[in-house]
Design a protein around this motif. Structure first.
Motif, mmCIF file in Angstrom:
data_model
loop_
_atom_site.group_PDB
_atom_site.id
_atom_site.type_symbol
_atom_site.label_atom_id
_atom_site.label_comp_id
_atom_site.label_asym_id
_atom_site.label_seq_id
_atom_site.Cartn_x
_atom_site.Cartn_y
_atom_site.Cartn_z
ATOM 1 N N CYS A 84 -19.573 20.064 11.778
ATOM 2 C CA CYS A 84 -19.670 18.606 11.645
ATOM 3 C C CYS A 84 -19.966 18.204 10.203
ATOM 4 C CB CYS A 84 -20.745 18.061 12.580
ATOM 5 S SG CYS A 84 -20.241 18.011 14.314
ATOM 6 N N LYS A 85 -20.801 18.978 9.527
ATOM 7 C CA LYS A 85 -21.117 18.678 8.126
ATOM 8 C C LYS A 85 -19.901 18.891 7.233
ATOM 9 C CE LYS A 85 -24.207 19.936 4.322
ATOM 10 N NZ LYS A 85 -25.329 20.810 3.888
ATOM 11 N N LEU A 86 -19.155 19.978 7.481
ATOM 12 C CA LEU A 86 -18.002 20.307 6.638
ATOM 13 C C LEU A 86 -16.796 19.417 6.924
ATOM 14 C CD1 LEU A 86 -18.146 24.220 6.744
ATOM 15 C CD2 LEU A 86 -18.927 22.695 4.918
ATOM 16 N N ALA A 87 -16.862 18.644 8.017
ATOM 17 C CA ALA A 87 -15.730 17.786 8.368
ATOM 18 C C ALA A 87 -15.607 16.567 7.469
ATOM 19 C CB ALA A 87 -15.854 17.341 9.821
ATOM 20 N N TYR A 88 -16.705 16.186 6.782
ATOM 21 C CA TYR A 88 -16.688 14.949 6.003
ATOM 22 C C TYR A 88 -15.919 15.034 4.683
ATOM 23 C CZ TYR A 88 -19.661 12.282 9.138
ATOM 24 O OH TYR A 88 -20.133 11.586 10.226
ATOM 25 N N PRO A 89 -16.024 16.107 3.911
ATOM 26 C CA PRO A 89 -15.256 16.161 2.663
ATOM 27 C C PRO A 89 -13.749 16.052 2.942
ATOM 28 C CG PRO A 89 -16.909 17.894 2.702
ATOM 29 C CD PRO A 89 -16.887 17.292 4.074
ATOM 30 N N LYS A 90 -13.000 15.537 1.980
ATOM 31 C CA LYS A 90 -11.557 15.384 2.159
ATOM 32 C C LYS A 90 -10.866 16.720 2.358
ATOM 33 C CE LYS A 90 -11.077 10.991 -0.298
ATOM 34 N NZ LYS A 90 -10.415 10.260 -1.419
ATOM 35 N N GLU A 91 -11.359 17.746 1.655
ATOM 36 C CA GLU A 91 -10.785 19.083 1.798
ATOM 37 C C GLU A 91 -11.617 19.882 2.803
ATOM 38 O OE1 GLU A 91 -7.960 20.051 0.470
ATOM 39 O OE2 GLU A 91 -7.726 18.088 -0.506
ATOM 40 N N PHE A 92 -10.963 20.369 3.847
ATOM 41 C CA PHE A 92 -11.629 21.169 4.876
ATOM 42 C C PHE A 92 -11.193 22.612 4.698
ATOM 43 C CE2 PHE A 92 -12.004 22.936 9.188
ATOM 44 C CZ PHE A 92 -13.295 22.557 9.511
ATOM 45 N N ASP A 93 -12.106 23.451 4.227
ATOM 46 C CA ASP A 93 -11.769 24.839 3.913
ATOM 47 C C ASP A 93 -11.827 25.691 5.180
ATOM 48 O OD1 ASP A 93 -11.209 27.204 2.699
ATOM 49 O OD2 ASP A 93 -13.074 27.342 1.551
ATOM 50 N N TYR A 94 -10.789 25.562 6.013
ATOM 51 C CA TYR A 94 -10.783 26.286 7.279
ATOM 52 C C TYR A 94 -10.650 27.796 7.089
ATOM 53 C CZ TYR A 94 -5.809 25.497 6.311
ATOM 54 O OH TYR A 94 -4.579 25.409 5.691
ATOM 55 N N SER A 95 -10.059 28.238 5.979
ATOM 56 C CA SER A 95 -9.891 29.676 5.760
ATOM 57 C C SER A 95 -11.240 30.376 5.576
ATOM 58 C CB SER A 95 -9.004 29.932 4.541
ATOM 59 O OG SER A 95 -9.574 29.350 3.380
ATOM 60 N N SER A 96 -12.196 29.690 4.909
ATOM 61 C CA SER A 96 -13.525 30.291 4.722
ATOM 62 C C SER A 96 -14.292 30.391 6.031
ATOM 63 C CB SER A 96 -14.337 29.469 3.710
ATOM 64 O OG SER A 96 -14.658 28.192 4.244
ATOM 65 N N LEU A 97 -13.869 29.629 7.038
ATOM 66 C CA LEU A 97 -14.499 29.666 8.353
ATOM 67 C C LEU A 97 -13.801 30.643 9.297
ATOM 68 C CD1 LEU A 97 -14.960 25.812 8.777
ATOM 69 C CD2 LEU A 97 -16.724 27.463 8.151
ATOM 70 N N GLY A 98 -12.797 31.331 8.774
ATOM 71 C CA GLY A 98 -12.102 32.333 9.578
ATOM 72 C C GLY A 98 -10.892 31.827 10.322
ATOM 73 N N PHE A 99 -10.423 30.595 10.009
ATOM 74 C CA PHE A 99 -9.243 30.047 10.656
ATOM 75 C C PHE A 99 -8.067 30.071 9.685
ATOM 76 C CE2 PHE A 99 -12.893 27.941 12.621
ATOM 77 C CZ PHE A 99 -12.657 28.170 13.966
ATOM 78 N N SER A 100 -6.871 30.215 10.210
ATOM 79 C CA SER A 100 -5.669 30.150 9.386
ATOM 80 C C SER A 100 -5.019 28.786 9.558
ATOM 81 C CB SER A 100 -4.683 31.249 9.807
ATOM 82 O OG SER A 100 -4.190 30.996 11.118
ATOM 83 N N ALA A 101 -4.004 28.514 8.751
ATOM 84 C CA ALA A 101 -3.294 27.235 8.853
ATOM 85 C C ALA A 101 -2.653 27.078 10.232
ATOM 86 C CB ALA A 101 -2.230 27.143 7.762
ATOM 87 N N HIS A 102 -2.244 28.190 10.824
ATOM 88 C CA HIS A 102 -1.632 28.153 12.151
ATOM 89 C C HIS A 102 -2.652 27.801 13.224
ATOM 90 C CE1 HIS A 102 1.019 29.165 15.459
ATOM 91 N NE2 HIS A 102 0.120 30.019 15.917
ATOM 92 N N GLU A 103 -3.925 28.083 12.959
ATOM 93 C CA GLU A 103 -4.985 27.869 13.949
ATOM 94 C C GLU A 103 -5.740 26.569 13.730
ATOM 95 O OE1 GLU A 103 -5.943 32.666 14.325
ATOM 96 O OE2 GLU A 103 -7.025 31.401 12.905
ATOM 97 N N HIS A 104 -5.278 25.743 12.796
ATOM 98 C CA HIS A 104 -5.959 24.488 12.479
ATOM 99 C C HIS A 104 -4.964 23.335 12.537
ATOM 100 C CE1 HIS A 104 -6.885 21.437 9.262
ATOM 101 N NE2 HIS A 104 -7.912 21.296 10.067
ATOM 102 N N HIS A 105 -5.312 22.301 13.282
ATOM 103 C CA HIS A 105 -4.468 21.106 13.380
ATOM 104 C C HIS A 105 -5.308 19.889 13.004
ATOM 105 C CE1 HIS A 105 -1.415 23.424 15.545
ATOM 106 N NE2 HIS A 105 -2.404 23.910 16.288
ATOM 107 N N ALA A 106 -4.840 19.104 12.050
ATOM 108 C CA ALA A 106 -5.513 17.870 11.666
ATOM 109 C C ALA A 106 -4.832 16.700 12.362
ATOM 110 C CB ALA A 106 -5.468 17.689 10.156
ATOM 111 N N VAL A 107 -5.617 15.851 13.006
ATOM 112 C CA VAL A 107 -5.105 14.664 13.684
ATOM 113 C C VAL A 107 -5.469 13.461 12.827
ATOM 114 C CG1 VAL A 107 -5.159 13.274 15.785
ATOM 115 C CG2 VAL A 107 -5.374 15.771 15.924
ATOM 116 N N CYS A 108 -4.465 12.764 12.310
ATOM 117 C CA CYS A 108 -4.675 11.670 11.347
ATOM 118 C C CYS A 108 -4.319 10.325 11.953
ATOM 119 C CB CYS A 108 -3.820 11.900 10.102
ATOM 120 S SG CYS A 108 -4.121 13.468 9.268
ATOM 121 N N ASP A 109 -4.968 9.276 11.455
ATOM 122 C CA ASP A 109 -4.602 7.926 11.867
ATOM 123 C C ASP A 109 -3.375 7.472 11.089
ATOM 124 O OD1 ASP A 109 -5.450 7.131 9.339
ATOM 125 O OD2 ASP A 109 -7.362 6.329 10.041
ATOM 126 N N SER A 110 -2.937 6.248 11.312
ATOM 127 C CA SER A 110 -1.706 5.754 10.696
ATOM 128 C C SER A 110 -1.791 5.672 9.177
ATOM 129 C CB SER A 110 -1.351 4.381 11.267
ATOM 130 O OG SER A 110 -2.422 3.462 11.049
#
Length: 273
Positions: A16-42
């Protein structure tokens, strides 16, 4: 009632804390680009993130909290809004919820899906919730279970999304963990909420947002509260009792700092001198 273990709490809190910055470093958390989906508004702002791993059964849906002046204003839109969900009887519903938080979940996402060639429109825009459900559906069908978490208004969206997911895919929601969440439920929705025993609402000291909306008897918090106060965790502490405890400790704080355990608690500072 299931328990929220320490390692689970720490993992969701860090996310929850790391979700606020514009850049979310999912790789440092052990996730790959294939395992991460960002849901954006319009407007292209990330509202939620979906995190999963092939070798894990848990999928985490992470909601960001208030991000703009518009979001702050929606906190005050407390009008009742009929809760969304898939019901067998279309003439019924399971209660009313906070208009502003439901609007955040139902706002248009950036995702468009094509329509059949014989349709008048070429494509349709999904809502934030519809976008999330579309991405989760194949994961649920493959045997994954969903954990939803979020801070502040993100926590409010998490509980609303959890109810809709549980209605659409029974027993698909593993748990809901929110931090500093305002109330979003009117009494009838509270009664029909399916996940009380799997919802954990973490509250820290006198976090004023957790008392909102300030209308006793109209809004009801969902699930189980875990109040973090004075180096302890209080289970299901009532708001009026929380307020009394904090104010009374403020009044006696000059005396309480004289107690020996206060001096012992700070012993580690001497390692730095």
């Amino acid at each position: 009632m299931k328990k929220l273990k320490r390692y689970q709490y720490e993992r969701y809190a860090v996310l929850c804390k790391l979700a606020y910055p514009k850049e979310f470093d999912y790789s440092s958390l052990g996730f790959s680009a294939h395992e991460h989906h960002a849901v954006c508004d319009s407007r292209g702002t990330v509202v939620a993130r979906i995190l999963c791993r092939p070798n894990k059964k848990e999928v985490i849906v992470l909601f960001r909290g208030t991000q703009s002046i518009r979001d702050w204003l929606l906190n005050f839109c407390i009008f009742p809004s009929k809760a969304k969900g898939n019901f067998k009887d279309k003439s019924t519903h399971n209660g009313y919820v906070h208009f502003g938080y439901q609007l955040l979940l139902n706002q248009k996402s950036k995702t468009r899906i094509p329509l059949p060639a014989d349709s008048k429109k070429t494509s349709v825009t999904l809502s934030i919730y519809e976008d999330i459900e579309a991405k989760l559906a194949p994961l649920i069908e493959s045997g994954k279970r969903i954990t939803l978490t979020g801070h502040s208004s993100g926590g409010a969206m998490a509980v609303l999304a959890a109810q809709r997911l549980e209605l659409a895919f029974p027993k698909s929601v593993r748990r809901v963990v929110t931090f500093g969440q305002p109330s979003t439920s009117y009494r009838r929705f509270f009664k029909h909420y399916l996940l009380h025993h799997r919802t954990f609402r973490v509250v820290c000291d006198l976090d004023i947002v957790t008392f909102l909306p300030p209308i006793p008897g109209l809004f009801k918090h969902l699930g189980r509260s875990l109040w973090l106060h004075n180096e302890r965790v209080y289970d299901n502490a009532k708001p009026i009792w929380r307020l009394y405890r904090v104010i009374s400790q403020w009044l006696i704080s000059p005396i309480s700092y004289h107690y020996m355990h206060k001096y012992i608690r700070n012993k580690d500072f001497f390692d730095k001198h």
